[in-house]
Structures are given as structure tokens and as C-alpha cells.
Design an enzyme around this catalytic site. Structure first.
Site, PDB file in Angstrom:
ATOM      1  N   ASN A   1       3.528   8.596  10.160  1.00  0.00           N
ATOM      2  CA  ASN A   1       3.379   9.986   9.844  1.00  0.00           C
ATOM      3  C   ASN A   1       1.981  10.687  10.295  1.00  0.00           C
ATOM      4  O   ASN A   1       1.750  11.634   9.718  1.00  0.00           O
ATOM      5  CB  ASN A   1       3.331  10.001   8.233  1.00  0.00           C
ATOM      6  CG  ASN A   1       4.897   9.658   7.708  1.00  0.00           C
ATOM      7  OD1 ASN A   1       5.619  10.136   8.313  1.00  0.00           O
ATOM      8  ND2 ASN A   1       4.876   8.999   6.786  1.00  0.00           N
ATOM      9  N   THR A   2       1.160   9.685  10.899  1.00  0.00           N
ATOM     10  CA  THR A   2       0.064  10.324  11.691  1.00  0.00           C
ATOM     11  C   THR A   2       0.264  10.119  13.131  1.00  0.00           C
ATOM     12  O   THR A   2       0.497   9.181  13.971  1.00  0.00           O
ATOM     13  CB  THR A   2      -1.344   9.248  11.467  1.00  0.00           C
ATOM     14  OG1 THR A   2      -1.387   9.526  10.069  1.00  0.00           O
ATOM     15  CG2 THR A   2      -2.476   9.876  12.224  1.00  0.00           C
TER      16      THR A   2
ATOM     17  N   PRO B   1       0.837  -1.255   0.112  1.00  0.00           N
ATOM     18  CA  PRO B   1      -0.125  -0.079   0.114  1.00  0.00           C
ATOM     19  C   PRO B   1       0.667   1.204  -0.169  1.00  0.00           C
ATOM     20  O   PRO B   1       2.005   1.220   0.515  1.00  0.00           O
ATOM     21  CB  PRO B   1      -0.829  -0.032   1.163  1.00  0.00           C
ATOM     22  CG  PRO B   1       0.154  -0.680   2.278  1.00  0.00           C
ATOM     23  CD  PRO B   1       0.696  -2.133   1.324  1.00  0.00           C
TER      24      PRO B   1
ATOM     25  N   ASN C   1      -6.450  -1.376   2.474  1.00  0.00           N
ATOM     26  CA  ASN C   1      -5.543  -1.279   3.824  1.00  0.00           C
ATOM     27  C   ASN C   1      -6.425   0.325   4.530  1.00  0.00           C
ATOM     28  O   ASN C   1      -6.632   1.069   3.587  1.00  0.00           O
ATOM     29  CB  ASN C   1      -4.106  -0.762   3.621  1.00  0.00           C
ATOM     30  CG  ASN C   1      -3.505  -0.086   4.458  1.00  0.00           C
ATOM     31  OD1 ASN C   1      -3.686   0.640   5.327  1.00  0.00           O
ATOM     32  ND2 ASN C   1      -2.401  -0.855   4.465  1.00  0.00           N
TER      33      ASN C   1
ATOM     34  N   ASN D   1       9.481   9.283   3.233  1.00  0.00           N
ATOM     35  CA  ASN D   1       8.032   9.861   3.068  1.00  0.00           C
ATOM     36  C   ASN D   1       7.286  10.311   4.482  1.00  0.00           C
ATOM     37  O   ASN D   1       7.541   9.767   5.482  1.00  0.00           O
ATOM     38  CB  ASN D   1       6.940   8.994   2.133  1.00  0.00           C
ATOM     39  CG  ASN D   1       6.177   8.065   2.853  1.00  0.00           C
ATOM     40  OD1 ASN D   1       5.102   8.551   3.605  1.00  0.00           O
ATOM     41  ND2 ASN D   1       6.520   7.060   3.213  1.00  0.00           N
TER      42      ASN D   1
ATOM     43  N   GLY E   1       1.436  11.527   5.413  1.00  0.00           N
ATOM     44  CA  GLY E   1       0.372  11.584   6.397  1.00  0.00           C
ATOM     45  C   GLY E   1      -1.067  11.087   5.664  1.00  0.00           C
ATOM     46  O   GLY E   1      -2.040  12.047   6.094  1.00  0.00           O
ATOM     47  N   PHE E   2      -1.114   9.851   5.284  1.00  0.00           N
ATOM     48  CA  PHE E   2      -2.483   9.457   4.807  1.00  0.00           C
ATOM     49  C   PHE E   2      -3.222  10.388   3.847  1.00  0.00           C
ATOM     50  O   PHE E   2      -4.342  10.610   3.970  1.00  0.00           O
ATOM     51  CB  PHE E   2      -3.255   9.058   5.870  1.00  0.00           C
ATOM     52  CG  PHE E   2      -2.897   7.832   6.924  1.00  0.00           C
ATOM     53  CD1 PHE E   2      -2.168   6.868   6.217  1.00  0.00           C
ATOM     54  CD2 PHE E   2      -3.444   7.621   7.993  1.00  0.00           C
ATOM     55  CE1 PHE E   2      -1.603   5.826   6.988  1.00  0.00           C
ATOM     56  CE2 PHE E   2      -3.185   6.458   8.712  1.00  0.00           C
ATOM     57  CZ  PHE E   2      -2.210   5.435   8.120  1.00  0.00           C
TER      58      PHE E   2
ATOM     59  N   GLY F   1      12.795   0.853   1.292  1.00  0.00           N
ATOM     60  CA  GLY F   1      13.588   0.521   0.356  1.00  0.00           C
ATOM     61  C   GLY F   1      14.767  -0.205   0.863  1.00  0.00           C
ATOM     62  O   GLY F   1      14.793  -0.641   2.054  1.00  0.00           O
TER      63      GLY F   1
ATOM     64  N   THR G   1       7.349   1.328   6.965  1.00  0.00           N
ATOM     65  CA  THR G   1       8.508   2.257   7.159  1.00  0.00           C
ATOM     66  C   THR G   1       9.098   2.393   8.641  1.00  0.00           C
ATOM     67  O   THR G   1       8.406   2.133   9.510  1.00  0.00           O
ATOM     68  CB  THR G   1       8.327   3.312   6.393  1.00  0.00           C
ATOM     69  OG1 THR G   1       7.188   4.064   7.192  1.00  0.00           O
ATOM     70  CG2 THR G   1       7.992   3.334   4.940  1.00  0.00           C
TER      71      THR G   1
ATOM     72  N   SER H   1       1.655   3.675  10.408  1.00  0.00           N
ATOM     73  CA  SER H   1       2.309   4.632   9.827  1.00  0.00           C
ATOM     74  C   SER H   1       2.986   5.575  10.842  1.00  0.00           C
ATOM     75  O   SER H   1       2.462   6.104  11.796  1.00  0.00           O
ATOM     76  CB  SER H   1       1.347   5.441   8.957  1.00  0.00           C
ATOM     77  OG  SER H   1       2.001   6.710   8.751  1.00  0.00           O
TER      78      SER H   1
HETATM   79  C1  LIG Z   1       5.633   6.797  -0.618  1.00  0.00           C
HETATM   80  C2  LIG Z   1       5.233   5.752   0.188  1.00  0.00           C
HETATM   81  C3  LIG Z   1       3.697   5.829   0.798  1.00  0.00           C
HETATM   82  C4  LIG Z   1       3.222   4.863   1.544  1.00  0.00           C
HETATM   83  N1  LIG Z   1       2.105   4.776   2.179  1.00  0.00           N
HETATM   84  C5  LIG Z   1       1.637   3.689   2.889  1.00  0.00           C
HETATM   85  C6  LIG Z   1       0.247   3.755   3.315  1.00  0.00           C
HETATM   86  O1  LIG Z   1      -0.313   4.646   2.808  1.00  0.00           O
HETATM   87  N2  LIG Z   1      -0.042   2.891   3.967  1.00  0.00           N
HETATM   88  C7  LIG Z   1       0.722   1.597   4.295  1.00  0.00           C
HETATM   89  O2  LIG Z   1       0.127   0.841   5.195  1.00  0.00           O
HETATM   90  N3  LIG Z   1       1.974   1.794   4.045  1.00  0.00           N
HETATM   91  C8  LIG Z   1       2.453   2.604   3.189  1.00  0.00           C
HETATM   92  N4  LIG Z   1       3.786   2.772   2.813  1.00  0.00           N
HETATM   93  C9  LIG Z   1       4.904   1.676   3.103  1.00  0.00           C
HETATM   94  C10 LIG Z   1       4.790   0.526   2.338  1.00  0.00           C
HETATM   95  O3  LIG Z   1       3.786  -0.315   2.055  1.00  0.00           O
HETATM   96  C11 LIG Z   1       6.067  -0.579   2.947  1.00  0.00           C
HETATM   97  O4  LIG Z   1       5.437  -0.998   4.004  1.00  0.00           O
HETATM   98  C12 LIG Z   1       7.339   0.091   2.935  1.00  0.00           C
HETATM   99  O5  LIG Z   1       7.531   0.963   2.034  1.00  0.00           O
HETATM  100  C13 LIG Z   1       8.135  -0.954   2.933  1.00  0.00           C
HETATM  101  O6  LIG Z   1       8.472  -1.651   1.691  1.00  0.00           O
HETATM  102  P1  LIG Z   1       9.319  -1.050   0.621  1.00  0.00           P
HETATM  103  O7  LIG Z   1      10.742  -1.032   1.110  1.00  0.00           O
HETATM  104  O8  LIG Z   1       9.319  -2.169  -0.423  1.00  0.00           O
HETATM  105  O9  LIG Z   1       9.062   0.179   0.276  1.00  0.00           O
HETATM  106  C14 LIG Z   1       4.396   3.753   2.048  1.00  0.00           C
HETATM  107  C15 LIG Z   1       5.532   3.684   1.422  1.00  0.00           C
HETATM  108  C16 LIG Z   1       5.903   4.734   0.550  1.00  0.00           C
HETATM  109  C17 LIG Z   1       7.375   4.710   0.061  1.00  0.00           C
END
Ligand SMILES: Cc1cc2nc3c(=O)[nH]c(=O)nc-3n(C[C@H](O)[C@H](O)[C@H](O)COP(=O)(O)O)c2cc1C
Length: 348
Positions: A174-175, A58, A138, A107, A110-111, A258, A238, A172
Site C-alpha cells: 500500500n506504499t 503488526p 516494525n 486493507n 498505507g502506513f 486471512g 498480505t 506492504s
Molecule cells: C488491517 C491490517 C493492517 C496491517 N498493517 C500492517 C503494517 O502496518 N505493517 C506490516 O508489516 N504488516 C501489516 N499487516 C499485515 C499483517 O501483519 C500480516 O502480515 C498479514 O495480515 C497476514 O497475516 P494474517 O492473515 O494472520 O492477518 C496488516 C494487516 C491488516 C489486516
């Protein structure tokens, strides 16, 4: 190949603008049928049949606009959101930062999303076009909500009739205050309310956790998840930690994803496997870039995996390539299915 040529141009665009154009492109460009996955990749998790275990995490498709296109790109499932009951703008821009040398992103969105009422009719339409691809939705709470648990209840009521599974996102960074819902008493109350809110639609519920947890938090989360009969834990969101980073944007606040998240997310997955003894399904996320990474996460206990940031750096063909690579590795290592490999590198 094409993406490698286009990437220097895409990376000159501000990250959120590039993302907006990507979503617009996926909506506009007609795509062929979903590629056939090797039968060795078929996985049943929480009673759902996945053609392959690779999912889009997501955050990529926050508003649920292109899950069907993601399936056609080779993902076995797409998790959209986070969707909150009311639309909200999120934090001031800029709020997504590429860390190119680190193959990472920070990032603090913040939803930001258009809200559940906007997404529901669209998702209902798109779901019919998704074929064998699974749709996860989600759900989260609005930043200014007076009762956050009530927001998850609204989300569960709204989305249960539409989704193949629901994810409760309390991780998250960011909230402000959201991750406090991971505390034992609050989590118990939250999950009981969500499970009940599904009503007659007894779809599976997954819980997404942060990687920044202490061992006692992990034990508590597993205990509550088992008590509430949660179908899977998604490890992880994250991180607010900052492993050694090389790129200019490393000072930005927010959640890091990442390549630099890989070791932490893998370690947390192993912790959750150990704490649960393999009794609850796990989904591995965080820094997965290659088929080898996916295989490592499966052997550490993940029944499914997800990725997001790697696609920013490797392009739209990566799910397809990862699926082929994973099938090859499973065969080479003598496994006949994904489920046979799950947890094979851990001591149960
Ligand atoms: C730009 C961005 C926005 C994200 N927004 C959400 C989100 O709205 N809800 C959520 O559960 N995770 C969110 N994530 C987290 C990802 O779903 C994932 O858990 C995290 O990026 C780790 O995986 P990755 O290293 O493959 O990116 C976001 C990640 C990124 C980079």
C-alpha cells in the site's frame, strides 16, 4: 463465547471504527496477569526467549499503544507498527474491508500512524510493564520520503534502544514502490544501512517479505539476508493476488489477509526454508487460524508464528486457546519442544 455474542454488533460497525474501539477498550480495561504458557512452548530465537511462539502481527497496534495488553491476552510477543519517522494519515477512507464469508480482510491503509517521535516515550513506558513478553517494532518509510533508506536508518536509530527486535518492512503493497526495496541491490544497501544504524544496540533485525515473489527473488533475498546476517525472515505480508473469493468486497484494491492467504504464505515459507536450508530463522504469518495451522507452519520451518486477521473473526481469547492447543499437539506428536518440531516436515 462472549465474543460470538458481540460479533454481530461489532461487524455492523465500519471496520476501522471497530478497530479503533478495540484499541481504546484494551487501553481502558485493566487486565489480569499474562497467562502461564506451557513450558513446552518456550522458544529461543535470535537469542531472545519467547514464552510461547505466538505473536500478534503488526498492523493491529500500529502506534504501539497496547503491546502489554496483547501479552496479557496470551501472545508470547507483540510486534507493533509499522511506524514511520514522520506521522502520516495514510490513504482515504474507507480502506479496511471485511470479507466475512472468506474469513479475510483487504486493507489499503498505507502506513497510517502517529510517527516515531510520538510512539517512543509511550513504548519506553509500556516496555517496563511487558514482563516476559517480547516487543518487536516494525519500521517503514514515509510515502513522500525523498530517501527511503534514510527513513529506515532513522527508524533503526530511534527504535533500537526500545525494542527486543526490529522488523524492516519492505513488503506492504500500500506504499507505492516500497516493495522495489526487495530487489537485490537495493536490499543489500538497505540492510547494510539498518544493521549499522543500530549502533551499540545490537538487537536482532528481522526482514518481512511479500508472498508475491518469484523463485529468483527468494534466492536473492536469502543470499542478501545471510550476507547481512539478518536474524530472521518474516514470511509473509498480505498478498496483492486474489485467490477465488466469495465475499462482496473482493473487488477492493489492497493487501489480502486471512484464510485465503494461508496456502500461499505456507508455500512461500517452504520456499524460503528450501532456499536457506534452515540456516536462517523463519517466522510464519498469513492465514493462521488454529493450533493445527500453527503446528503445520512450525513443521514447515517457522520458529515463531504471527497472526492478525483470525483474531477479528475468532476474538480475543484465541492466542490463549492456540497456545494450549499447540502444546497439546506437540506432546501428542512426541516433540519435547517447539524447536524440535521446526522444519520437521521438510527435507533439509
Ligand atoms: C488491517 C491490517 C493492517 C496491517 N498493517 C500492517 C503494517 O502496518 N505493517 C506490516 O508489516 N504488516 C501489516 N499487516 C499485515 C499483517 O501483519 C500480516 O502480515 C498479514 O495480515 C497476514 O497475516 P494474517 O492473515 O494472520 O492477518 C496488516 C494487516 C491488516 C489486516
Amino acid at each position: 463465547m462472549l465474543y460470538d455474542l458481540a460479533k454481530p454488533f461489532i461487524f455492523t460497525l465500519e471496520a476501522e471504527r471497530a478497530h479503533g474501539l478495540t484499541i481504546a477498550g484494551l487501553k481502558a480495561v485493566p487486565m489480569g496477569p499474562a497467562p502461564k504458557s506451557d513450558p513446552i512452548l518456550r522458544s529461543t530465537v535470535a537469542g531472545l526467549d519467547f514464552v510461547n511462539p505466538i505473536g500478534m502481527a503488526p498492523g493491529f497496534d500500529k502506534n504501539g499503544e497496547v503491546p502489554d495488553a496483547l501479552i496479557r491476552m496470551g501472545f508470547g510477543y507483540a510486534e507493533v507498527g509499522t511506524l514511520t519517522p514522520l506521522p502520516q494519515a495514510g490513504n482515504p477512507k474507507p480502506r479496511i474491508f471485511r470479507l466475512v464469508k472468506d474469513r479475510a480482510v483487504i486493507n489499503r491503509l498505507g502506513f497510517n500512524n502517529g510517527g516515531q517521535d510520538d510512539a517512543m516515550p509511550r513504548l519506553e513506558r509500556i516496555k517496563r510493564r511487558m514482563g516476559h513478553g517480547m516487543l518487536g517494532i516494525n519500521i517503514g518509510a514515509n510515502k513522500d520520503s525523498k530517501d527511503r533508506i534514510a527513513d529506515y536508518v532513522i527508524g533503526a536509530k530511534n527504535m533500537s534502544p526500545l525494542a527486543d527486535y526490529l522488523t524492516v518492512n519492505i513488503s506492504s503493497p500500500n506504499t507505492p514502490g516500497l516493495r522495489a526495496l526487495q530487489d537485490k541491490a537495493a536490499l543489500q544497501q538497505l540492510l547494510a544501512a539498518v544493521m549499522e544504524a543500530r549502533g551499540a544496540h545490537h538487537i536482532p533485525v528481522f526482514l518481512k517479505v511479500a508472498p508475491d515473489l518469484q523463485p529468483s527473488d527468494i534466492d536473492d533475498i536469502v543470499e542478501v539476508a545471510m550476507d547481512q546476517k539478518i536474524d530472521a525472515l518474516i514470511v509473509s505480508n498480505t498478498t496483492i493476488s486474489r485467490p477465488d473469493l466469495l465475499s462482496a468486497n473482493r473487488e477492493e484494491s489492497g493487501g489480502l489477509s486471512g484464510a485465503p492467504l494461508k496456502n500461499l504464505a505456507l508455500e512461500r515459507l517452504r520456499d524460503f526454508r528450501k532456499a536457506s536450508g534452515g540456516t536462517i530463522a523463519l517466522i510464519g504469518v498469513g492465514g493462521i487460524e488454529t493450533a493445527d495451522d500453527a503446528f503445520e507452519r512450525i513443521c514447515a520451518g517457522a520458529s515463531l508464528i504471527q497472526l492478525y486477521t483470525a483474531m477479528i473473526y475468532r476474538g480475543p481469547t484465541m492466542a490463549r486457546k492456540m497456545a494450549c492447543g499447540l502444546a497439546e499437539i506437540l506432546k501428542r506428536e512426541g516433540f519435547t519442544s517447539v524447536s524440535e518440531a521446526v522444519g520437521s516436515s521438510t527435507d533439509k
